[in-house]
Design an enzyme around this catalytic site. Structure first.
Site, PDB file in Angstrom:
ATOM      1  CB  SER A  26      -0.869   0.141   1.279  1.00 27.46           C
ATOM      2  OG  SER A  26      -1.717  -0.980   1.191  1.00 27.46           O
TER       3      SER A  26
ATOM      4  CG  ASP B  47      -9.525   1.223   4.580  1.00 27.08           C
ATOM      5  OD1 ASP B  47     -10.244   0.268   4.409  1.00 27.08           O
ATOM      6  OD2 ASP B  47      -8.338   1.117   4.504  1.00 27.08           O
TER       7      ASP B  47
ATOM      8  CD  GLU C 178       2.296   0.097  13.350  1.00 28.25           C
ATOM      9  OE1 GLU C 178       2.235  -0.072  14.463  1.00 28.25           O
ATOM     10  OE2 GLU C 178       1.644  -0.517  12.478  1.00 28.25           O
TER      11      GLU C 178
END
Ligand SMILES: Cc1ncc(C[n+]2csc(CCOP(=O)(O)OP(=O)(O)O)c2C)c(N)n1
Ligand SMILES: [Mg+2]
Lengths: 277, 314
Positions: B35, B115, B56
């Site tokens: 993505s 989303d 992350e």
């Protein structure tokens, strides 16, 4: 390891403990407990294990040390000063306005500090990055990191634990300063991470358990770590918080308060050092 | 030129191209490489690509370590996760030690679309620009993205690159000159100035056309760098046009509008209107419908321009 080397290391660690007590007494604030518990480990790293050059702090081949439990800054500063990165006198500027010796280590302020730390849980990730870079550049430097046993409650530590194994970082050695205490009390009562050795093993690390105040066990663990290929090494070092100063040992209250003048004098007397006044 | 390209696509292609030129570039992702388009880099330089999994905080910390050892790491994820989940890692392990990490976050803004709000970052500019040592860049099209990635490598220190999911018209040609911290006047005008970033730049140009039809002369400035902000161009525009509209696909709290207002109130106070997301979360829907619903279209900018002109003093 011949016994004179071990004795020299003990003397270094003792000198560092005196420096720690003296600089904290002068600063009037800071963290003695976790500085003293890590003193033997840090002494061995700086005076027996790592290649560093105080004249060339940016030397690309140097070994890297990350003090992930950054509140123990005094133990790092003591090692750097004794190693010659700056004068022992400068230790007395700790925590003062304009000082290079920030309350928590800052790489932008002080040569020899490899990473700015203080926010717990971040140092292992950074050490991983350094270790990956070493492999990419085909340099043979090694990366060392010291973690607190309260610190490993942070989730990021376990993200990093997974990654170090995934990327086969055998140029990385972590020490867990397993002193059993954090701020709010015993680690096992606040939020137990036990059994720690099993957890790191389950993540795929090679784990050694040692007495973190025994120079022979520390040097042996580091020698063994060099023979481990394909995975990182965790040394679970059982330690005593406040080690070396009787009234600080195993006392949760000495995590983050500095000794007053009288206590500083008493601590130095126990450590065989002399008070300034 | 009718083909649309998302800034994230330009990012991936540029990384893959620059990877051959600069061996110090390494790329990290957190399980979103298809993505974010870092997969383009991974395909050609697998040994310099590190998938860190859905983690992350560790990704940004690892990037810090790589930078400390001389690498130029690009770390990518969606903007919500890169800047939100890992904010404090960015603050303490990257910005404070001024490490050379490039955070290239995609899927910024409500144009993420279906989303929904959990994935639509409307606060990342605000989070990143508040950090000392951080440079913040919001490219408006594919060409600008390419130049911004090149420029980010030249910056010695952390850079936040804000990229989008949605295909956008290409506004600039290869002769376009990009310089960090220097905004670009796309259209001269004397009645009002529209300052925009990201996909709102295209809308601002359209708004100026609409306003021209009503005999209103609108200046359009592409504020691609939010930090350091181009003070001079803002002050000059305020003096010469006397009214300012800011337009961003971000909350009006803390983003481009705030950055411009900070300059205006301190140096050249003129009325300002802010086009942006008005202190609300987004929702699911096709990007074009969301941009309309949340007031992020050329028509909204034109209306704000007329409103702010009515507020001019004397
Ligand atoms: C992210 C973060 N949360 C909280 C603190 C405050 N803090 C400083 S030391 C400490 C306890 C650390 O305990 P441990 O890791 O066991 O350290 P040690 O016993 O070795 O001193 C805490 C909570 C911090 N520095 N960073
Ligand atoms: Mg502890």
């Amino acid at each position: 390891m011949d016994s004179s080397v071990l004795q020299d290391l003990e003397a270094k660690a003792c000198k560092m403990r005196q420096d720690i007590v003296r600089m904290l007494g002068e600063a009037g604030s800071g963290h003695p407990g976790g500085s003293l518990s890590a003193a033997d480990i840090v002494a061995v790293l700086f005076f027996n294990e790592m290649k560093t050059d105080p004249q060339k702090p940016d030397w690309p081949e140097r070994d890297r040390f990350v003090l992930s439990k950054g509140h123990a800054a005094p133990v790092l500063y003591a090692a750097l000063a004794e190693k010659g990165f700056f004068t022992v006198d400068e230790l007395m500027t700790l925590r003062k306005t304009g000082s290079r010796l920030q309350g928590h280590p800052s790489m932008k302020h002080l040569p020899g500090v490899e990473m700015s730390t203080g926010s717990l849980g971040q140092g292992l990730s950074v050490a991983n990055g350094m270790a990956i870079a070493g492999k990419l550049d085909k340099r043979d430097y090694r990366v060392y990191v010291v973690l607190g046993d309260g610190e490993i409650q942070e989730g990021q530590i376990w993200e990093a634990a997974m990654a170090a194994v995934h990327y086969k970082l055998d140029n990385l050695v972590a020490f867990l300063d397993h002193n059993g205490l954090q701020i709010d009390g015993p680690v096992s009562e606040v939020m137990s991470p036990e059994p720690v050795a099993d957890k790191w093993r389950a993540f795929g690390w090679h784990v050694e358990e040692i007495d973190g105040h025994n120079m022979k066990e520390i040097t042996d663990a580091l020698a063994l770590a060099r023979t481990i290929k394909g995975k990182p090494v965790m040394v679970v070092a059982n330690t005593v918080k406040g080690k070396g100063v009787s009234f600080m040992e195993n006392q949760v209250g000495w995590h983050g308060s500095a000794p007053n003048a009288e206590q500083t004098g008493q601590a130095l007397a126990e450590l065989g050092g002399e008070a300034d006044e | 030129m009718s083909k649309k390209t998302a800034t994230r696509e330009a990012y991936g292609k540029t990384l893959a191209r620059l990877g051959a030129v600069n061996k110090n570039i390494v790329v990290l992702d957190a399980d979103l490489s298809k993505s974010t388009k870092t997969a383009d880099f991974a395909a050609v330089f697998p040994e310099r690509f590190f998938d860190m999994g859905v983690a992350e905080q560790n990704m940004l910390g690892t990037a810090a370590g790589l930078a400390a050892a001389g690498k130029i790491p690009f770390a990518s994820s969606f903007a919500v996760f890169a800047t939100g989940r890992a904010f404090e890692q960015i603050r303490n392990s990257i910005a404070y030690p001024k490490l050379n990490v490039k955070i290239a976050a995609t899927h910024a803004g409500i144009s993420v679309g279906e989303d929904g709000a959990s994935h639509q970052s409307i606060e990342d500019i605000s989070l990143m620009r508040t950090l000392p040592n951080m440079t913040v860049i919001v490219p408006a099209d594919a060409v600008e993205t390419e130049k911004a990635v090149e420029a980010a490598i030249e910056v010695k220190g952390p850079v936040y690159l804000r990229l989008g999911r949605l295909g956008l018209p290409v506004l600039f040609d290869e002769s376009y000159r990009f310089e960090v911290g220097r905004a670009v006047t796309l259209r001269e005008g004397s009645d009002v100035t529209v300052m925009a970033c990201g996909l709102m730049v295209g809308q601002a140009v359209e708004a100026a056309e609409m306003l021209a039809g009503e005999n209103i002369s609108a200046r359009v400035i592409n504020m691609h760098t939010i930090k350091p902000i181009d003070r001079d161009i803002i002050i000059k525009a305020a003096r010469e046009t006397g009214a300012v509209v800011t337009a961003e696909e971000h909350s009006i709290i803390g983003g481009l509008g705030s950055a411009v207002a900070e300059v205006l109130v301190q140096s050249e106070p003129v009325p300002q209107e802010m086009v942006g997301v008005r202190d609300t979360f987004g929702e699911s829907g096709p990007p074009s419908e969301l941009l309309q619903k949340y007031g992020l279209m050329a028509g909204d900018i034109a209306a704000a321009a007329k409103k702010v002109m009515g507020r001019k003093k004397g």
